[in-house]
Structure formats: structure tokens, C-alpha cells
Design a protein around this motif. Sequence first.
Motif, PDB file in Angstrom:
ATOM      1  N   THR A 133     -22.240  48.970  47.078  1.00 48.83           N
ATOM      2  CA  THR A 133     -22.617  48.062  46.347  1.00 48.83           C
ATOM      3  C   THR A 133     -23.925  47.493  46.981  1.00 48.83           C
ATOM      4  OG1 THR A 133     -21.255  46.454  47.198  1.00 48.83           O
ATOM      5  CG2 THR A 133     -20.394  47.729  45.585  1.00 48.83           C
ATOM      6  N   ASP A 135     -24.082  44.626  47.690  1.00 49.59           N
ATOM      7  CA  ASP A 135     -23.381  43.300  48.440  1.00 49.59           C
ATOM      8  C   ASP A 135     -23.316  43.837  49.993  1.00 49.59           C
ATOM      9  OD1 ASP A 135     -23.486  41.600  46.176  1.00 49.59           O
ATOM     10  OD2 ASP A 135     -21.424  42.172  45.830  1.00 49.59           O
ATOM     11  N   ASP A 136     -23.240  45.270  49.914  1.00 51.48           N
ATOM     12  CA  ASP A 136     -23.035  45.603  51.457  1.00 51.48           C
ATOM     13  C   ASP A 136     -24.507  45.675  52.321  1.00 51.48           C
ATOM     14  OD1 ASP A 136     -20.510  46.754  50.916  1.00 51.48           O
ATOM     15  OD2 ASP A 136     -21.317  48.322  49.955  1.00 51.48           O
ATOM     16  N   TRP A 137     -25.449  45.411  51.380  1.00 49.66           N
ATOM     17  CA  TRP A 137     -26.689  45.091  52.197  1.00 49.66           C
ATOM     18  C   TRP A 137     -26.975  43.624  52.820  1.00 49.66           C
ATOM     19  CZ3 TRP A 137     -31.556  48.642  50.578  1.00 49.66           C
ATOM     20  CH2 TRP A 137     -30.867  50.078  50.619  1.00 49.66           C
ATOM     21  N   ASP A 138     -27.166  43.522  53.975  1.00 45.88           N
ATOM     22  CA  ASP A 138     -27.462  42.106  54.255  1.00 45.88           C
ATOM     23  C   ASP A 138     -28.944  42.075  54.186  1.00 45.88           C
ATOM     24  OD1 ASP A 138     -28.292  43.216  56.566  1.00 45.88           O
ATOM     25  OD2 ASP A 138     -26.776  42.748  57.787  1.00 45.88           O
ATOM     26  N   GLU A 139     -29.269  40.736  54.400  1.00 45.93           N
ATOM     27  CA  GLU A 139     -30.996  40.432  54.495  1.00 45.93           C
ATOM     28  C   GLU A 139     -31.732  41.196  55.285  1.00 45.93           C
ATOM     29  OE1 GLU A 139     -33.185  36.428  55.009  1.00 45.93           O
ATOM     30  OE2 GLU A 139     -31.913  36.540  53.299  1.00 45.93           O
ATOM     31  N   ARG A 142     -32.306  44.926  53.642  1.00 52.66           N
ATOM     32  CA  ARG A 142     -32.926  45.008  52.612  1.00 52.66           C
ATOM     33  C   ARG A 142     -34.524  44.534  52.820  1.00 52.66           C
ATOM     34  NH1 ARG A 142     -30.193  41.560  47.359  1.00 52.66           N
ATOM     35  NH2 ARG A 142     -28.069  42.672  47.509  1.00 52.66           N
ATOM     36  N   ARG A 174     -33.871  38.481  48.369  1.00 53.90           N
ATOM     37  CA  ARG A 174     -32.774  37.435  47.794  1.00 53.90           C
ATOM     38  C   ARG A 174     -32.689  37.628  45.889  1.00 53.90           C
ATOM     39  NH1 ARG A 174     -33.197  32.057  51.802  1.00 53.90           N
ATOM     40  NH2 ARG A 174     -32.557  33.107  53.558  1.00 53.90           N
ATOM     41  N   ASN A 179     -33.123  45.795  43.510  1.00 59.07           N
ATOM     42  CA  ASN A 179     -32.326  47.006  43.907  1.00 59.07           C
ATOM     43  C   ASN A 179     -33.390  47.936  44.358  1.00 59.07           C
ATOM     44  OD1 ASN A 179     -32.865  49.194  41.929  1.00 59.07           O
ATOM     45  ND2 ASN A 179     -32.493  47.321  40.507  1.00 59.07           N
TER      46      ASN A 179
END
Length: 499
Positions: A133, A135-139, A142, A174, A179
Motif C-alpha cells: 500500500t 501507506d508503506d512509503w514514508d516521506e 516518496r 504528501r 501515486n
Amino acid sequence: MTPHPSRYQSLHPTRGGPKSYLAEIMALRWARNGWQVVDMVRDLDASWQALRPDDSRQLFVFSDPLGEADLAPTAIEDAHGIRSFMDAIVRRSEDNKRLIVTSPTEVMRRAALSAGNSLRSLAEDVRGRCELTLDDWDEPIRIRALLNHLHFAGLTSEELRAVQLDRRTVSVVRHPSFNPRLIEKICDQLTGATTSDEALAKLLDALALPETVWSVSWATLGELATEVVLTLATLRPRPVLLSELRKLAAKPGMAAREWQEGWRSLEPIWITTGGPATNRSVMLADPSLRDFLLGTLEDSDMTDERLDRAATLEQLGELSRAAGDLTADVPVAPLVTRPVIAHVLAQRRSEVAEQVRGYTDVELPSASTGSALRTLSLAAALLGIYGEPDAVTWVAERVSGVLAGNAETPPLEGLALAARVRGMPDGRARDELLVMIITAATTNVRSLSDLDAFESYADAWNWIRPSSLLRQSASSELSSTTFSTSRILRPSGQERANS
């Protein structure tokens, strides 16, 4: 992330998850370490040919083999081949072959509901599984992904540093619409002359209204380019030879130069090309393009035009699938339905049925037995939706012709055809056809591979009406078939001596 120790890695994202990006990064890392990367692109035959028996290191990448946005109608038939290839990789004694398979989580969940054993086993196989997901990717991850895309878009080192220091970069990563696929498509439109300010402005505009990524370009396409991409959207997601595409999309007598300029104008945003110059093929550049293009058909005039220009059985099948009419064998409604396309197909059902019969008769004479049965499976499915009750008789005549000229019926293709015939109107004609197909298919089980297909449709005899006398007589066929399949697993002493 590296391939799983089992040599098989499956990536399953929720919608918008970063599976394709991660698969590409994994493939790039292994390529840098000297591995050959083979993009399977839904072509199992080519993948078997590419699989080398020597100690060369190969990484196979199979993207969305069971469907991109929903379970493909052919998923049950395809699953057996996918499973066989996967097992061939996993069971090798040498550790020099790896496989990565990507498939949306929603598709795998629907596969788990299927009646096909091979398809269910694929969905339930947890070896090397990784559910993803965003959500598994932190800032930081990304930002790194964003900078990678901008780097490959050609931005200079100076502009990349400016992006890192710009506060808008944080706003991009953010953003609720962030995506990797969308970011990649936006970056595909940038060049080496793009500044950091221009890049970030385009990114933020597209994230605010994602459909503009395609709609702005769509509005500028010429007549031929529009026809090319709409034709690709009404074909299965697969590499399409340019020669085939030209027959379907170009006007008769079109000059070669005009054709070439038309399809080349679609690179790289709309299409990608592959293969040698003598046998080049094209595909839509991104799965989301298909959704966008099919969305443009939610207009009765646009759907009427596609139906008028459909020239193959495959195109009719994809239009029916887009409408939500043609589905895989799962007991749930399709994920996506398009009511306008469905309404037009329903209004013109007699024309659709006539087209199905005509295109089937064109394709059958040159087809192999397996291919002919697959063609008839699609025809039976479509006639079960749009045809009249007497369509069963028409299908039965074609099936008889195919089976009469062949000594053996491939079990998988035969039982898949029976599964589609099951959806046609009840009656003696349908029951007789089911008995003919199932008997031909099950009496030709010759190997463990065939047995897998037989087990996928183990309840086939139950498709015949319980009250039918044909079902009672069919039980003897089932008994003899069970005996023959048991001999595959437990050959007699004489057979063992002769082997």
C-alpha cells in the motif's frame, strides 16, 4: 527489496499501490548484477522459449497476468500455464532463475473465489508474497521515487537539487492523490529543458486533477491517432503487431508514411513499442490508459462507433467485458461496469450476435484445435449474453465440426468451453452439447498437466440438469474417465515394465 529466497516474488498492491515501480527497481538492480531480465508481457509461449536450460542467470517479470483492473475472463484457463511456469522456476536445482509476478490485491481476492483449482491455488499461494500500500512509503521514500522519475525525465543535476530544496516537493509527496504511476506519467512529459519550477507546477496541477494527465493529450490527438488508441483499448492487454493494428485501425489505401507518422505520434505517452523492426508490436503505455479510453466510450455515439468498427471476435469480447457483461467465473459482480456501453450492446444485441457468428466462422478454419476451442468459448459466452435460445444449436454445429476433425481434444480448452456453454439457455440441446464436450475433453486426459485441468472443472458433469436422462448416461463416461486418470498416477505393473 530483492527476490524471495524461494525464487518467486509476488507483489500485490491495493489500488494505486507501487507494484510496477518496485518491480522495475528490482529488475534494474538485478540487471546491474548481470542477470538477464525477461518481460513476460502475457506471452507464456515466448517465456518458455526464453527460459534457458543452462546456468545463465535470468529474472522473469510477469505484470498483471490475471487482469489489470479486474479478473480477466480467461483467468481460469491462463492460471494453469502461469502455475506451470512458476513451478518450473521454483523447483530448479540451480539457483539461477527468478520470477516476479505483480497483480492487484483486488484481482487476487476475486481469483480466490473462482471455481478453477489452478486459479485458486495461485491466489492462495503465500510464497514470497508481499502486499503493498502507499501507506508503506514514508516521506523520504516518496521523495526518492520522485527524484528518480525526474532524473530519468532528463532534468539536470542543478534542477534536481532545486527540486530537493523547494518546499513544494513536500506538498507533492504528501498530496492525497500521490501515486508512482501518476508521477511517472507526468514525468514522461518532461524534457531536459524543463526547469524545477515547471516540473513542480505540472506535478501539483496533475495531482489536483489527475484525469488531466490524459485528457489534455487526448484533446490534441488526430483522427488516426485516436483510432489507434481506441482500437488498442478494445483488444486484450497484449503486444499487438503493427501489421494487425494497421488492418484494424487504418483506412483502406492509407499511405505508409501517413500510417507511420500517425502511430509514432503516440510515443511515449500513449504507446510503447517492442520487438525487431521486421515484426514490431505496440501496447498501451500504461494500464490506466485503458480505463481512461474505455471511459470515453460512456457515450452512446462513441460506443456505437466502436461496435460498428469492431472487426474481430476479440474486440466484441473486450467491449462486453468493459460493459461488465462478460466476466470470469466468480460468484461476485464485476469491479467495473459501464452502463452506457452495456445499454448500447443490449439495444443492438441481435447485431452483436450476428457479428459473433460471422467473426467466429472467419477465425475457425485456420485455427488449431486448442485455438478453435478458445474461439468457441468466447463465442458461446457472448451468445449466452446477447444471442437467442437457438444459439446453442449454432455453437453445437461448430463444436462438432472441430471435434470431428481432431483425434484428441485438449482437456483445459475443452472444459473451459463447457464452462461457457453452461451459461447458455437450459434445455436438451445445451445438455447434449455439454455431454459431447465434456466427454471429448475428459477422455483425453493423458498427463499430470491434463489432470490439473480435469480437477479444475471436477464438477463439470453437475452442469447438466439433474432431471436430464443425459446426466444419468454420462455417469458411465465419468467412471471410465476416472479410471483412465488414475492410470496416470498409478500405472499398472506391465506399463511400468514397458516404461
